[in-house]
Scaffold this active site. Structure first.
Site, PDB file in Angstrom:
ATOM      1  CE  LYS A  26      -2.898   0.726   3.621  1.00 42.97           C
ATOM      2  NZ  LYS A  26      -2.712   2.025   4.283  1.00 42.97           N
ATOM      3  CB  SER A  27       3.769   2.331   2.052  1.00 38.30           C
ATOM      4  OG  SER A  27       3.163   2.283   3.309  1.00 38.30           O
ATOM      5  N   GLY A 101      -4.953   8.063   5.384  1.00 41.15           N
ATOM      6  CA  GLY A 101      -4.050   9.037   5.995  1.00 41.15           C
ATOM      7  C   GLY A 101      -2.818   9.264   5.138  1.00 41.15           C
ATOM      8  CD  GLN A 176       0.481   8.500   7.170  1.00 41.64           C
ATOM      9  OE1 GLN A 176      -0.023   9.325   7.931  1.00 41.64           O
ATOM     10  NE2 GLN A 176      -0.126   7.375   6.837  1.00 41.64           N
ATOM     11  CG  ASP A 325       0.474   0.299   9.357  1.00 42.42           C
ATOM     12  OD1 ASP A 325       0.055   1.175  10.143  1.00 42.42           O
ATOM     13  OD2 ASP A 325       0.905   0.565   8.220  1.00 42.42           O
ATOM     14  CE  LYS A 352      -0.361   4.559  12.863  1.00 39.33           C
ATOM     15  NZ  LYS A 352       0.368   5.263  11.820  1.00 39.33           N
ATOM     16  NE  ARG A 398      -2.732  -1.781   8.391  1.00 34.63           N
ATOM     17  CZ  ARG A 398      -2.465  -2.158   7.131  1.00 34.63           C
ATOM     18  NH1 ARG A 398      -2.711  -3.393   6.747  1.00 34.63           N
ATOM     19  NH2 ARG A 398      -1.983  -1.289   6.260  1.00 34.63           N
TER      20      ARG A 398
HETATM   21  C1  S3P Z   1       2.534   4.960   6.151  1.00 31.54           C
HETATM   22  C2  S3P Z   1       3.073   5.361   7.352  1.00 31.54           C
HETATM   23  C3  S3P Z   1       2.519   4.958   8.655  1.00 31.54           C
HETATM   24  C4  S3P Z   1       1.549   3.791   8.535  1.00 31.54           C
HETATM   25  C5  S3P Z   1       0.604   3.945   7.388  1.00 31.54           C
HETATM   26  C6  S3P Z   1       1.370   4.048   6.078  1.00 31.54           C
HETATM   27  C7  S3P Z   1       3.149   5.431   4.906  1.00 31.54           C
HETATM   28  O1  S3P Z   1       1.832   6.060   9.206  1.00 31.54           O
HETATM   29  O2  S3P Z   1       0.818   3.636   9.735  1.00 31.54           O
HETATM   30  O3  S3P Z   1      -0.290   2.854   7.308  1.00 31.54           O
HETATM   31  O4  S3P Z   1       2.864   4.854   3.839  1.00 31.54           O
HETATM   32  O5  S3P Z   1       3.937   6.375   4.973  1.00 31.54           O
HETATM   33  P1  S3P Z   1       2.573   7.194  10.085  1.00 31.54           P
HETATM   34  O6  S3P Z   1       3.512   7.894   9.214  1.00 31.54           O
HETATM   35  O7  S3P Z   1       1.466   8.077  10.559  1.00 31.54           O
HETATM   36  O8  S3P Z   1       3.218   6.428  11.203  1.00 31.54           O
END
Ligand code: S3P
Length: 445
Positions: A26-27, A101, A176, A325, A352, A398
């Site tokens: 996903k990221s 997010g 993020q 996660d 989250k 999740r």
């Molecule tokens: C992500 C960073 C994480 C993670 C999210 C995906 C990303 O969040 O929890 O599911 O793709 O950069 P945070 O940066 O808020 O920790």
């Protein structure tokens, strides 16, 4: 969040077995479509995750004039016709990040670089999540961010252009936030840097050089970006590995159900993502890596998970960002392990897609677990799960999948309400879970 979708999950009817090709990360899927849209030229992407979160990101760029050409009906392969860093057009309406997010926080960096105003919103869960962490740095770079609670809550209106470089010291360990600043830094004059309290997933840093933008990490872990002024579509397609966050559910299920032997194929092994495997191994779990390889700038391997009796563990706080996660699935494992599992310094779990400490505690307690919540973590004393209950995933993908895993070792069924959000990150979770023998299905409406 009340979004519907009820899963019925029950005790596994036997050992779990098989090989699973879990969908793309996903990221990385978010980042690939973002950088490809902002590049000069056409980028081909394979292994894209067609979850609602990533489709929201692709749609945002389509709304700003980028042509996204899907190459298959499953939407796992696409060609992005990049418009260059300065080629986006204002969207006719609000941009919608849905439940994501990552989408909204990274896009805040992109929108901060545009010399037009954009308004971005999301669903009820996203509208409660904190955005000040990204609004503040892009404001310091020269963008204007308006929204309720002084720009902390969606909808946010971002007006950008003429950005200055920044030296950002982040208070939260958040990929993020880091990625938002790095994306805005592409538009600023001079070198920007980001310092994090603990290292977080580095997919943005690894992917930017594929688009011709170097990123340097110094000996103190500070990330430096000196913008070259454009991104260039890579000549070779981008291949996205299988998502370790999705693979975790099946690895944990295989570890818990007696006699199981499941292999997850070509899963991303980025060390800043596989805290879950270190924690599971620390609990006695047996994970064997085979076929280790490199895909682009990321490593992958097949992960073979076999049944093992688990014990509790005091989680090393240094592992928390690398497993951020995966705690819903690890809580399920801990509630069935022998002895005490202790998690601290994980207060980020409370902001989250849901408050994952509170929502997991409520669900597991309903199923018969022994959990005490702390502001920054939890203490779980493992034992048996009676099941025979209805729990609420509260619209958090999740939580729904973690409770489906817990149910495989409970003594009776668990009904999981508000589980439809599984489609945000893992639309095929139920059929793939069934393919290895997990006892889970959607309740018919
Ligand atoms: C992500 C960073 C994480 C993670 C999210 C995906 C990303 O969040 O929890 O599911 O793709 O950069 P945070 O940066 O808020 O920790």
């Amino acid at each position: 969040m009340n979004i519907g979708g009820t899963l019925i999950a029950g005790p596994a009817k036997g050992a779990l077995a098989g090989r699973v090709n879990v969908p793309g990360d996903k990221s990385m899927s978010h980042r690939a479509v973002m950088l490809a849209s902002l590049a000069d030229g056409v980028t081909e992407i394979h292994g894209f995750l067609p979850g609602e979160d990533n489709l929201a990101t692709a749609q945002m760029f389509a709304d700003m004039g980028v042509r996204i050409e899907w190459l298959n009906s499953a939407k796992t392969s696409l060609r992005v016709h990049g418009v260059g860093l300065h080629g986006l057009k204002p969207s006719a309406g609000m941009l919608d990040a849905g439940n994501s997010g990552t989408c909204v926080r990274l896009m805040t960096g992109v929108l901060a670089g545009q010399d037009f105003a954009s308004t971005v919103t999301g669903d009820a869960s996203l509208c409660k999540r904190p955005m000040r962490r990204v609004a503040d740095p892009v404001r310091r770079m020269g963008a204007t961010v308006d929204g309720s609670d002084s720009g902390n809550l969606l909808p946010l209106t971002v007006r950008g252009g003429n950005l200055k470089a920044i030296h950002h010291v982040s208070e939260v360990a958040s990929a993020q936030v880091k990625s938002c600043v790095l994306l805005a830094a592409l538009y600023a004059e001079g070198e920007s840097t980001v310092k994090e309290p603990r290292p977080t997933r580095d997919h943005t840093e690894r992917m930017l050089p594929l688009f011709g933008q170097p990123v340097h990490v110094d000996v103190d872990g500070v990330i430096h970006l000196n913008p070259v002024g454009k991104l260039t579509a890579p000549a070779a397609p981008i291949h996205i590995p299988a998502d370790p966050s999705s693979a975790t559910f099946f690895a944990v299920a295989a570890t818990l159900v007696p006699g199981s032997d499941v292999t997850l194929e070509q899963v991303g092994m980025n060390p800043l993502r596989n805290g879950w495997s270190r924690i599971l191994a620390g609990m006695g779990g047996q994970l064997r890596l085979v076929n280790e390889a490199k895909v682009g700038e990321e490593s992958v391997a097949d992960i073979q998970a076999v049944y093992t009796a688990l014990h509790g563990l005091k989680v090393n706080p240094a592992d928390v960002p690398d497993a951020i996660d995966e705690f819903p699935a690890l809580f399920a494992a801990a509630s069935l392990a022998d002895g005490e599992f202790l998690l601290s310094e994980a207060e980020e779990l409370r902001v989250k897609e849901s408050d994952r400490i509170a929502v997991m505690a409520r669900a597991l307690i309903a199923a018969g677990a022994n959990i005490e919540e702390f502001p920054d973590g939890a203490r779980i004393v493992g034992g048996r799960l009676a099941g025979s209950c209805t729990v609420d995933a509260e619209g958090d993908h999740r939580i729904a999948m973690a409770m489906a895993v817990a149910a495989q070792c409970s003594e009776a069924d668990i009904t999981i309400n508000n589980a439809a959000a599984i489609a945000t990150s893992f639309p095929d979770f139920v059929p793939l879970a069934q393919s290895i023998g997990m006892n889970v299905h959607w309740a018919s409406v």
